[in-house]
Design an enzyme around this catalytic site. Structure first.
Site, PDB file in Angstrom:
ATOM      1  CD  GLN A   1      30.713  21.752 -11.498  1.00  0.00           C
ATOM      2  OE1 GLN A   1      31.529  22.031 -12.381  1.00  0.00           O
ATOM      3  NE2 GLN A   1      29.793  22.614 -11.099  1.00  0.00           N
TER       4      GLN A   1
ATOM      5  CG  ASP B   1      27.065  15.939 -16.519  1.00  0.00           C
ATOM      6  OD1 ASP B   1      27.387  16.873 -17.282  1.00  0.00           O
ATOM      7  OD2 ASP B   1      27.869  15.084 -16.122  1.00  0.00           O
TER       8      ASP B   1
ATOM      9  NE  ARG C   1      34.619  23.526 -10.776  1.00  0.00           N
ATOM     10  CZ  ARG C   1      35.164  22.914 -11.827  1.00  0.00           C
ATOM     11  NH1 ARG C   1      34.538  22.912 -13.000  1.00  0.00           N
ATOM     12  NH2 ARG C   1      36.323  22.284 -11.734  1.00  0.00           N
TER      13      ARG C   1
END
Length: 311
Positions: free
Chosen positions: A137, A229, A298
């Site tokens: 990530q 997050d 990604r």
């Protein structure tokens, strides 16, 4: 490629800033080729095992497409497909899969598991996420910052929320190695482990960056990147109400965007997002948000890791 052939990708601790930079450059080249419809053959004849203890959207799709784009065969192995760690030891599973596959990806809970797979399989092993680290990530995040801001050096990168989860850990390593000014803003009870802070501070000193850990939301002033997050990682759902209460003041909203005093600040999130918790819908859908560029990257950065270590 700085001698990466045959090397596992378990944590960015194991990679120099030069190697990380090379992977980002390769990812940009591979991304450009894909945009032109050019598929590669660098992984022809390779077979890659994809072990998933935890479900995934981006990690599974990114590895699968990255494999097929370069000619490899990905084999998905869910938690009910193999007997990893209960009917068969990780060590024995590693030695079996290493005889059949050219590389192994693991997404699950324990960092020890992915390290054992690398130790005993004899093939490159890629960490698709553990409770401690999420290095693939971070490569996607760094590529996204470069694309939008032009460079990494001396950019002020703010992470807000749970400062001791796998994303905070991995971002600290990546940003400090690449000469960025990394700031973690979190309640003191959720600050990262002191040993990791010491290690990353040394990385930052070497690269010309810096690392700050604080509770002060005024530290967002001058930010180039605001990153957050989920407040409860997978497996911590029982702590949700406690975390929401603790972290509500740390939500990324338009007031916080304004506090940066930077009209060109970008908002990032590794996804999936719990909107109106760590970020408001307004920010998520705003001109500042680059989360879907980040999600796409990604695939390109994971492809770069496999090409560099397998081809």
């Amino acid at each position: 490629m700085f001698g990466l052939k045959g090397k596992s990708f378990l944590t960015l601790h194991d990679f120099s800033s030069e190697q990380i930079g090379e992977l980002l450059e390769l990812a940009a080249v591979l991304k450009a080729k894909k945009k032109m419809g050019i598929k590669g053959e660098t992984l022809n004849g390779k077979n890659v095992a994809l072990i998933f203890e935890k479900p995934s959207t981006r990690t599974r799709c990114a590895f699968t497409i990255a494999c097929t784009d370069e000619g490899a065969h990905p084999e998905y192995l869910g938690k009910n497909d193999i007997q990893l760690g209960y009917k068969e030891s990780v060590k024995d599973t590693a030695r079996v899969l290493g005889r059949m596959f050219d590389a192994i990806e693991f997404r699950g809970f324990s960092q020890k598991t992915v390290e054992e797979l690398a130790e005993y399989s004899g093939v490159p092993v890629y960490n698709g996420l553990t409770d401690m680290y999420h290095p693939t990530q971070i490569l996607a995040d760094l590529l996204t910052v470069k694309e939008h801001l032009g460079s990494l050096k001396r950019k002020k990168f703010i992470y807000i929320g749970d400062g001791r989860n796998n994303m905070a850990n991995s971002l600290m390593i990546g940003c400090c190695k690449m000469g960025m000014h990394m700031v973690i803003i979190a309640p003191e009870s959720l600050w990262p482990e002191s040993g990791l802070v010491t290690t990353c501070t040394a990385y930052a000193k070497k690269s010309g960056g810096s690392l700050t850990i604080t509770e002060d939301l005024n530290s967002v002033k001058g930010a180039d990147v605001l990153y957050t997050d989920v407040w409860c990682s997978m497996g911590e759902e029982e702590k949700a109400s406690e975390r929401i209460k603790m972290l509500k003041p740390y939500q990324i909203n338009m007031d916080l965007i304004t506090k940066t005093e930077n009209e060109n600040v970008i908002f990032m999130h590794c996804l999936p997002a719990v909107k109106e918790n760590e970020v408001t819908e307004e920010v998520f859908e705003s001109k500042y948000s680059v989360v879907f560029d980040e999600a796409e990257n990604r695939m390109h950065t994971i492809k770069a890791v496999m090409v560099a270590t397998l081809s």
